[in-house]
Design an enzyme around this catalytic site. Structure first.
Site, PDB file in Angstrom:
ATOM      1  N   GLU A 131       8.617  32.427 -31.805  1.00 29.46           N
ATOM      2  CA  GLU A 131       7.263  32.418 -32.363  1.00 29.46           C
ATOM      3  C   GLU A 131       7.179  31.482 -33.557  1.00 29.46           C
ATOM      4  O   GLU A 131       8.175  31.248 -34.238  1.00 29.46           O
ATOM      5  CB  GLU A 131       6.887  33.833 -32.829  1.00 29.46           C
ATOM      6  CG  GLU A 131       5.898  34.573 -31.934  1.00 29.46           C
ATOM      7  CD  GLU A 131       4.474  34.040 -31.989  1.00 29.46           C
ATOM      8  OE1 GLU A 131       4.244  32.867 -32.317  1.00 29.46           O
ATOM      9  OE2 GLU A 131       3.564  34.825 -31.673  1.00 29.46           O
ATOM     10  N   ASP A 132       5.984  30.984 -33.822  1.00 31.82           N
ATOM     11  CA  ASP A 132       5.784  30.181 -35.031  1.00 31.82           C
ATOM     12  C   ASP A 132       5.587  31.071 -36.253  1.00 31.82           C
ATOM     13  O   ASP A 132       6.192  30.844 -37.289  1.00 31.82           O
ATOM     14  CB  ASP A 132       4.594  29.213 -34.852  1.00 31.82           C
ATOM     15  CG  ASP A 132       3.306  29.887 -34.384  1.00 31.82           C
ATOM     16  OD1 ASP A 132       3.304  31.103 -34.092  1.00 31.82           O
ATOM     17  OD2 ASP A 132       2.269  29.183 -34.297  1.00 31.82           O
ATOM     18  N   PHE A 154      -3.101  30.664 -45.318  1.00 32.59           N
ATOM     19  CA  PHE A 154      -3.168  30.050 -43.995  1.00 32.59           C
ATOM     20  C   PHE A 154      -2.420  28.731 -44.039  1.00 32.59           C
ATOM     21  O   PHE A 154      -2.688  27.888 -44.885  1.00 32.59           O
ATOM     22  CB  PHE A 154      -4.622  29.836 -43.569  1.00 32.59           C
ATOM     23  CG  PHE A 154      -4.739  29.621 -42.089  1.00 32.59           C
ATOM     24  CD1 PHE A 154      -4.831  30.699 -41.218  1.00 32.59           C
ATOM     25  CD2 PHE A 154      -4.714  28.330 -41.562  1.00 32.59           C
ATOM     26  CE1 PHE A 154      -4.905  30.501 -39.841  1.00 32.59           C
ATOM     27  CE2 PHE A 154      -4.789  28.125 -40.188  1.00 32.59           C
ATOM     28  CZ  PHE A 154      -4.887  29.212 -39.325  1.00 32.59           C
ATOM     29  N   ASP A 174       1.794  37.347 -38.166  1.00 37.43           N
ATOM     30  CA  ASP A 174       0.784  37.710 -39.158  1.00 37.43           C
ATOM     31  C   ASP A 174       0.517  39.210 -39.006  1.00 37.43           C
ATOM     32  O   ASP A 174       1.264  40.024 -39.540  1.00 37.43           O
ATOM     33  CB  ASP A 174      -0.450  36.836 -38.936  1.00 37.43           C
ATOM     34  CG  ASP A 174      -1.525  37.021 -39.988  1.00 37.43           C
ATOM     35  OD1 ASP A 174      -1.248  37.642 -41.027  1.00 37.43           O
ATOM     36  OD2 ASP A 174      -2.666  36.546 -39.773  1.00 37.43           O
ATOM     37  N   ARG A 194      -1.066  19.949 -36.327  1.00 44.60           N
ATOM     38  CA  ARG A 194       0.220  20.391 -35.776  1.00 44.60           C
ATOM     39  C   ARG A 194       1.333  19.363 -35.991  1.00 44.60           C
ATOM     40  O   ARG A 194       2.506  19.701 -36.044  1.00 44.60           O
ATOM     41  CB  ARG A 194       0.112  20.615 -34.254  1.00 44.60           C
ATOM     42  CG  ARG A 194      -0.771  21.761 -33.834  1.00 44.60           C
ATOM     43  CD  ARG A 194      -0.542  22.069 -32.354  1.00 44.60           C
ATOM     44  NE  ARG A 194      -1.611  22.853 -31.779  1.00 44.60           N
ATOM     45  CZ  ARG A 194      -1.686  24.190 -31.844  1.00 44.60           C
ATOM     46  NH1 ARG A 194      -0.756  24.875 -32.459  1.00 44.60           N
ATOM     47  NH2 ARG A 194      -2.697  24.828 -31.281  1.00 44.60           N
TER      48      ARG A 194
HETATM   49  P1  IMP Z   1      -0.862  37.790 -35.222  1.00 43.83           P
HETATM   50  O1  IMP Z   1      -1.141  38.295 -33.842  1.00 43.83           O
HETATM   51  O2  IMP Z   1      -1.893  38.241 -36.218  1.00 43.83           O
HETATM   52  O3  IMP Z   1       0.555  38.098 -35.703  1.00 43.83           O
HETATM   53  O4  IMP Z   1      -1.036  36.248 -35.194  1.00 43.83           O
HETATM   54  C1  IMP Z   1      -0.125  35.443 -34.690  1.00 43.83           C
HETATM   55  C2  IMP Z   1      -0.736  34.120 -34.279  1.00 43.83           C
HETATM   56  O5  IMP Z   1      -1.844  33.739 -35.101  1.00 43.83           O
HETATM   57  C3  IMP Z   1       0.313  33.071 -34.491  1.00 43.83           C
HETATM   58  O6  IMP Z   1       1.085  32.893 -33.338  1.00 43.83           O
HETATM   59  C4  IMP Z   1      -0.520  31.863 -34.851  1.00 43.83           C
HETATM   60  O7  IMP Z   1      -0.910  31.196 -33.678  1.00 43.83           O
HETATM   61  C5  IMP Z   1      -1.753  32.416 -35.519  1.00 43.83           C
HETATM   62  N1  IMP Z   1      -1.635  32.365 -36.996  1.00 43.83           N
HETATM   63  C6  IMP Z   1      -1.476  33.389 -37.861  1.00 43.83           C
HETATM   64  N2  IMP Z   1      -1.405  32.960 -39.138  1.00 43.83           N
HETATM   65  C7  IMP Z   1      -1.495  31.611 -39.072  1.00 43.83           C
HETATM   66  C8  IMP Z   1      -1.458  30.574 -40.069  1.00 43.83           C
HETATM   67  O8  IMP Z   1      -1.314  30.794 -41.284  1.00 43.83           O
HETATM   68  N3  IMP Z   1      -1.582  29.294 -39.604  1.00 43.83           N
HETATM   69  C9  IMP Z   1      -1.716  28.995 -38.284  1.00 43.83           C
HETATM   70  N4  IMP Z   1      -1.754  29.932 -37.320  1.00 43.83           N
HETATM   71  C10 IMP Z   1      -1.645  31.225 -37.712  1.00 43.83           C
HETATM   72 MG    MG Z   2       0.694  31.191 -32.134  1.00 41.39          MG
END
Ligand code: IMP
Ligand code: MG
Length: 171
Positions: free
Chosen positions: A97-98, A150, A101, A163
């Site tokens: 994963e990148d 962010f 959050d 990106r």
């Molecule tokens: P989650 O489901 O809330 O954990 O969100 C995960 C996904 O939201 C990640 O795989 C990212 O694609 C996107 N995301 C969450 N925070 C950021 C950020 O700070 N920058 C860019 N993408 C984000």
């Molecule tokens: Mg993502």
């Protein structure tokens, strides 16, 4: 939308940390079972490309894609858009994963992957943003813990932009 005047994490710091993650992961996977990297599109693309070249292990690569975000706000819904076609049963699987959050995306992906009955299932994330975590998950390996801001660059986007930046920037 403006960017911080210097990167939150520089390309050099990322390179060193990715090498460290590869050592940690290499120490845990002995290579008895085939290791499949399941890369989360699109954000983990650059991280995965660097990580797999730093890993001193035979790996295969699959992709998975979920949709959870529109712009900067989470909708809370996670749709699975693309799933791996290879059989994962009995394999060692590492979800790449990148960023974590709320954790909802990774949690949905992990539960789908679990349903495929891998021998082992672990999670590596480049960035861990624990402030807004909702799903009760924590990564097995995390590159950097970051505050609740962010970020873009090194694969991460804001509305599909930025990106390609080599460093990670806060917006
Ligand atoms: P989650 O489901 O809330 O954990 O969100 C995960 C996904 O939201 C990640 O795989 C990212 O694609 C996107 N995301 C969450 N925070 C950021 C950020 O700070 N920058 C860019 N993408 C984000
Ligand atoms: Mg993502």
């Amino acid at each position: 939308m403006s960017m911080s005047d210097k990167p939150l994490i520089s390309a050099d710091e990322i390179e060193r940390r990715v090498a460290g993650l590869a050592r940690e992961i290499g120490a845990d996977f002995t290579g008895d079972a085939e290791l499949v990297l399941v890369v989360v599109l699109k954000g983990a693309l650059i991280f995965a490309a660097d990580l797999m070249r730093a890993l001193d292990l035979p790996v295969s690569v699959e992709f998975i894609q979920a949709e959870s975000y529109t712009g900067k706000g989470s909708t809370g819904d996670v749709n699975l858009l693309h799933l791996p076609k290879a059989r994962l049963a009995g394999k060692d699987v590492l979800l790449v994963e990148d960023i974590l959050d709320t954790g909802r995306t990774a949690s949905e992906l992990l539960s789908w992957l679990n349903s495929q009955e891998p021998a082992r299932l672990l999670l590596v994330t480049l960035l861990d943003k624990p402030a807004k975590r909702i799903a009760p998950i924590s990564p097995d390996y995390a590159g950097f813990e970051i505050p609740d801001c962010f970020v873009v660059g090194y694969g991460l986007d804001h509305d599909q932009k930025h990106r390609q930046l080599p460093d990670i920037w806060a917006l």
